[in-house]
Design an enzyme around this catalytic site. Structure first.
Site, short mmCIF file in Angstrom:
data_model
loop_
_atom_site.label_atom_id
_atom_site.label_comp_id
_atom_site.label_asym_id
_atom_site.label_seq_id
_atom_site.Cartn_x
_atom_site.Cartn_y
_atom_site.Cartn_z
N LYS A 193 0.86 -1.19 0.00
CA LYS A 193 0.00 0.00 0.00
C LYS A 193 0.90 1.24 0.00
O LYS A 193 1.47 1.60 1.03
CB LYS A 193 -0.88 0.03 1.25
CG LYS A 193 -1.97 1.10 1.15
CD LYS A 193 -2.40 1.67 2.49
CE LYS A 193 -1.45 2.68 3.04
NZ LYS A 193 -1.29 3.92 2.22
N GLU A 269 10.61 1.03 9.85
CA GLU A 269 11.57 2.09 9.49
C GLU A 269 10.87 3.40 9.78
O GLU A 269 10.00 3.82 9.01
CB GLU A 269 11.94 1.99 8.01
CG GLU A 269 12.69 0.72 7.63
CD GLU A 269 14.12 0.69 8.13
OE1 GLU A 269 14.64 1.75 8.54
OE2 GLU A 269 14.72 -0.40 8.15
N CYS A 303 13.84 10.96 5.96
CA CYS A 303 14.05 10.50 7.34
C CYS A 303 15.51 10.67 7.73
O CYS A 303 15.84 10.79 8.90
CB CYS A 303 13.64 9.04 7.47
SG CYS A 303 14.46 7.98 6.29
N GLU A 400 10.86 16.43 13.85
CA GLU A 400 11.39 16.17 12.51
C GLU A 400 10.91 17.32 11.61
O GLU A 400 9.70 17.48 11.40
CB GLU A 400 10.79 14.83 12.05
CG GLU A 400 11.64 14.08 11.10
CD GLU A 400 11.02 12.73 10.73
OE1 GLU A 400 9.89 12.42 11.14
OE2 GLU A 400 11.70 11.99 10.01
#
Ligand code: NAP
Length: 500
Positions: A193, A269, A303, A400
């Site tokens: 997905k 992850e 990331c 982040e």
């Protein structure tokens, strides 16, 4: 490219690039089909807001149909010769390279990154296909004598079984190949997905797998506007054996809880908050050039993006001046335009987030050196920004950023730098610049990170184990470790063959 249903393909284009026959349906059991009920999701170009394509919006029943197909194909795929699996992966690697322009155009159109970076992602993403085509034929085992000498143990590896893979929007090709390639190499079937913001690249990739001769049902693709509603029944289904996810830490954590009910193997992850340390003895050119890569690749939407810059007093002024000059030379534009180095952020929320983090840092005492503004043009752009003297307690140090913002804090000693770098719940990657090799070794042993870029700005490579510690995840992708995530270990005990 030929799919078996022309009602589920479209042309995706802007005035600079053009891709024909892009699949827009669900790939289930080897056929492209519309979603049950015919609902679709609009995929937009973040640099203009224009609708690029409508893709199928899968219902939960469609999701289970995809799992049915993966389950039906599992035994036969697991029984194929490793060389056969290897050859399919290798043919797909070749097809991905043949379609570099198409895949790069799709990524640039749906995600916004400059074309040169999208081409780079094609090379990087394709490497997982080549690497795991090589690993497919090297799955090992073991034969041991027990310590008592009375028996023999055979340790063998088997595919874990049907896999559900969920991927993010920021690297639409590489995040897919990093999961699909080791799963297929191991003998697992897959339902994937992709993110609803960037499904086109994964759909195109799936068609290339079909063209490479992948048997029906081995790879299934579902796209949905409601990831939770689609995913929950798949994850709860006892026939699923593995969940692999790349995305944010909060979603990963929620998925781990769901996976626990089914005692699923998981690979996670997750998010990062990478420190970038520049020591007084660093080579300035290397530090600046690498820092630009670590920060501005993918417009900061990675990331692995350097999130917190820690620069030692003695080099700080020179580093800031050289970095600022490079930041001022960046060129904002649509990803498909020549010369663009900074594309749009993925959506308006990403722009709001970057703006709020910069405003908060400045209110708390940071010095705005350059940027700090939304870009006054169509699309979701935020200007490349440099902040110096970011103060403790600023949100930007714990969040982040996922945008083109450099946040610099100065430090005095190595111990202080390491303490600052480790002061986060994340631990995906760190970057450090120093000419002292022993210091580099100390950093490798003391930084709480899954990966360390030492005098370099890019760590991603299919041949090495990618992954994080702490809240950045569980498991590794790439390298020979990557295939282990899709293998079960089985042990067989036999009597001593010499005992009669
Ligand atoms: P996200 O919001 O967590 O979404 C990731 C994927 O999960 C998307 O496919 C999303 O679907 C799906 N999803 C969201 N909520 C879900 C739910 N409740 N159940 C099942 N699936 C769900 O992350 P993102 O914004 O796409 O990506 C950015 C994040 O990914 C950042 O934190 C970044 O650090 C991380 N990331 C990590 C790595 C790594 O290797 N460690 C690599 C790349 C990115 P929809 O998008 O369709 O809603």
């Amino acid at each position: 490219m030929t799919t078996n249903d022309t009602t589920t393909t479209t042309t995706v284009a802007d005035e600079h690039v053009h891709v024909e026959d892009v699949p827009t349906g669900l790939l289930i059991g080897g056929s492209w089909r519309p979603a049950t009920g015919g609902r679709t999701i609009a995929v937009q170009d973040p640099s203009t807001g224009a609708v690029l394509a409508e893709v199928a919006d899968a219902t939960p029943e469609d999701g289970i149909a995809a799992l049915d197909a993966a389950v039906a194909a599992q035994d036969a795929w697991a029984a194929t010769a490793p060389r056969e699996r290897s050859d399919v992966l290798r043919r797909t690697f070749d097809l991905v390279h043949e379609h570099t322009d198409d895949l790069a155009a799709l990524m640039t159109l749906e995600m916004g990154k400059p074309l040169a970076e999208s081409r780079g992602e094609v090379v990087y993403g394709a490497e997982f296909l080549r690497w795991f085509s090589e690993e497919a034929v090297r799955i090992g085992g073991d034969y041991r004598t027990n310590p008592e000498g009375t028996g023999r143990g055979i340790v063998l590896k088997r595919p874990v079984g049907p896999v559900y893979a969920i991927t993010p929007w920021n690297f639409p090709l590489a995040m897919a190949t990093r999961k699909i390639a080791p799963a297929l190499a191991a003998g697992c079937t897959v339902v994937i997905k992709p993110a609803d913001l960037t499904p086109l690249t994964t759909l195109f990739l799936a068609e290339l797998f079909r063209r490479a001769g992948l048997p029906d049902g081995v790879l299934n693709v579902v796209t949905s506007s409601d990831a939770k509603e689609l995913s929950a029944p798949i994850i709860a289904d006892r026939r699923l054996r593995k969940l692999t996810f790349t995305g944010s830490t909060p979603v990963g954590s929620a998925l781990l809880k769901q996976a626990a009910d089914n005692v699923l193997r998981t690979s996670m992850e997750l998010g990062g908050n990478a420190p970038l340390l520049v020591f007084d003895d660093a080579d300035l050119d290397t530090a600046v050039t690498s820092a630009m890569q670590a920060k501005f690749r993918n417009v900061g939407e990675a990331c692995t993006a350097a999130n917190r810059f820690f620069v030692q007093d003695g080099i700080a002024d020179a580093f800031l001046a050289a970095l600022t000059a490079k930041v001022e030379a960046l060129r904002i534009g649509r990803g498909s335009e020549d010369g663009t180095t900074i594309g749009p952020l993925i959506d308006g929320r990403a722009v709001d987030k970057a703006a709020a983090l910069v405003d908060d840092a400045v209110e708390r005492g940071a010095r705005l050196v350059v940027g700090g503004e939304r870009v006054d043009r169509q699309g979701t752009f935020y200007g490349p920004t440099v902040l110096d003297d970011v103060q403790p307690g600023s949100d930007i140090l714990t969040t982040e950023i996922f945008g083109p913002v450099v946040a610099i804090t100065r430090f005095h000693t190595e111990d202080e730098g390491i303490r600052l770098a480790n002061d986060t719940e994340y631990g995906l990657v760190a970057y450090a610049y120093t000419s002292d090799f022993a210091r580099g070794q100390r950093l490798a042993e003391r930084l709480e990170t899954g990966m360390l870029g030492l005098n370099t700005g890019v760590v991603s490579n299919a041949a090495f184990p990618f992954g994080g510690v702490k809240a950045s995840g569980i498991g590794r992708e790439g390298s020979h470790e990557g295939i282990e995530e899709y293998l079960e270990t089985v042990y067989v005990l036999t009597p001593d063959p010499f005992a009669r």
